[in-house]
Scaffold this active site. Structure first.
Site, mmCIF file in Angstrom:
data_model
loop_
_atom_site.group_PDB
_atom_site.id
_atom_site.type_symbol
_atom_site.label_atom_id
_atom_site.label_comp_id
_atom_site.label_asym_id
_atom_site.label_seq_id
_atom_site.Cartn_x
_atom_site.Cartn_y
_atom_site.Cartn_z
ATOM 1 N N LYS A 33 0.844 -1.198 0.000
ATOM 2 C CA LYS A 33 0.000 0.000 0.000
ATOM 3 C C LYS A 33 0.879 1.248 0.000
ATOM 4 O O LYS A 33 2.094 1.160 0.198
ATOM 5 C CB LYS A 33 -0.909 -0.011 1.235
ATOM 6 C CG LYS A 33 -0.172 0.021 2.565
ATOM 7 C CD LYS A 33 -1.133 -0.035 3.735
ATOM 8 C CE LYS A 33 -0.363 -0.021 5.066
ATOM 9 N NZ LYS A 33 -1.270 0.003 6.235
ATOM 10 N N TYR A 253 18.379 29.169 6.240
ATOM 11 C CA TYR A 253 17.277 29.901 6.860
ATOM 12 C C TYR A 253 17.399 29.915 8.378
ATOM 13 O O TYR A 253 17.739 28.905 9.004
ATOM 14 C CB TYR A 253 15.942 29.252 6.487
ATOM 15 C CG TYR A 253 15.521 29.463 5.053
ATOM 16 C CD1 TYR A 253 15.234 30.736 4.574
ATOM 17 C CD2 TYR A 253 15.388 28.374 4.192
ATOM 18 C CE1 TYR A 253 14.833 30.926 3.255
ATOM 19 C CE2 TYR A 253 14.980 28.556 2.877
ATOM 20 C CZ TYR A 253 14.706 29.833 2.418
ATOM 21 O OH TYR A 253 14.302 30.014 1.109
#
Length: 356
Positions: A33, A253
């Site tokens: 899955k 950042y």
């Protein structure tokens, strides 16, 4: 082309499946899955189909994609169906389905035609997501056996804490399952990846290996069996820029990393848009041309930065492994306070390259 990619070792995938079969001593449904946990469901199914006893997916869309790709092996829908219109597709494409709710059972009882569905009746033994209560389980089983559309029934449940080796909750769930299925004489399916790797039992006619297929250890402490797992995915990219910075310079950042000495900082073409966790802190290990290094600064959308100061031979074009055979994904997950399940399922945008 951008050098970020995920290398998928299909020989390792097959080896992990065989390990699951040996540990379970039973038939094994390979759980593929969520696009095989980010590894590519169609390619993984094709690699496993010659020896797999079947596959398991979450929903019919995933199953139909496999059928369209030519996969003919049995496929189990782990969440069952979501409406009556899916039953016709289940029958047409010879799918197996979990039955976990009264409304699903009623729809099967109302189906007018004889069919050959293999139904997997789920017991809620303590996970408390879906499944029939223990008090209602035997009656639901008998009703399923009377359905014209149903050819066979497998009794199943799912363990909530099998990854915690020795946790009493697993034994409690097993006792609940044994009591609810006593005298039914049906095939059983209980064992998932952690129960296969960390427990000597219980007996199960069908096992459902998921995460372990991809070489990830779900246990809280490694076992002798889990140490045999082979990583299937290697996430890697290359250095595309190198900066020579003096001490005291911020990188990336938020200035979350500041050089403490004259440093060589590499920019790597891979970021959180590719599935590498944005929350990975400075110091998270990587390998550069096979040598140990670490993140330096916040992960950006498309790039991340690595400290090369102690690797003078590395530079532009060097290969950087983010996880795989050299860097266990579990170590990255631990640094990020997440799970290997989330790491694998989060991989996106990068091309998948298969070998073996």
């Amino acid at each position: 082309m951008r050098p970020a990619r995920a290398l998928i070792d299909l020989q390792a995938l097959r080896a992990n499946y065989r390990l699951a079969q040996r540990l379970g001593g039973a038939r094994a449904l390979a759980v593929i899955k969520a696009d095989a946990y980010g590894h590519g469901a169609i390619a993984c199914a094709r690699a496993l189909e010659p020896e797999a006893d079947g596959f398991a997916v979450a929903c019919i869309e995933e199953a139909l994609s496999l059928r369209a790709a030519g996969i003919t092996a049995p496929i189990l829908l782990l969440e069952g169906f979501f409406g009556g219109d899916e039953l016709e597709l289940i029958i047409r494409h010879s799918l197996w389905t979990v039955i976990h709710a009264e409304w699903q059972l009623r729809l099967l009882e109302q189906w007018p035609d004889v069919a050959r569905i293999k139904a997997w009746l789920k017991l809620d033994s303590g996970m408390h997501r879906v499944g029939f209560a223990a008090a209602d389980y035997a009656a639901a089983y008998r009703r399923l056996r009377q359905c014209r559309a149903v050819a066979d029934v497998v009794c199943m449940t799912h363990f909530a804490r099998a990854d915690e080796v020795g946790c009493h909750r697993t034994q409690e769930q097993l006792a609940s399952f044994d009591a609810a299925t006593a005298g039914l004489g049906a095939e059983r399916s209980l064992r998932n990846s952690p129960s296969l790797l960390g427990w000597s039992g219980p007996a199960s006619d069908w096992v459902r290996p998921g995460l372990m297929l991809y070489g990830m250890d779900p246990l809280d402490h490694p076992s002798e069996a889990s140490r045999q797992l082979q990583p299937v995915m290697t996430l890697e990219s290359k250095v595309i820029s190198v900066r020579e910075l003096p001490a005291g310079e911020p990188v990336g950042y938020g200035a979350q990393f500041v050089t403490s000495r004259p440093s060589r900082i590499a920019v790597v073409a891979l970021g959180y848009a590719d599935g590498y966790p944005q929350c990975a802190p400075s110091g998270t290990p990587v390998r550069v041309d096979g040598q140990p290094a670490a993140l330096a600064g916040r992960v950006s959308m498309d790039m991340l930065t690595v400290d090369l100061t102690d690797l003078p031979q590395a530079g532009l074009g060097s290969t950087v492994e983010l996880w795989g055979r050299q860097i266990p994904a579990a170590e990255v997950a631990a640094r990020c306070r997440t799970s290997t399940y989330q790491l694998m399922c989060g991989v996106r945008r990068v091309p998948l390259r298969y070998n073996g």
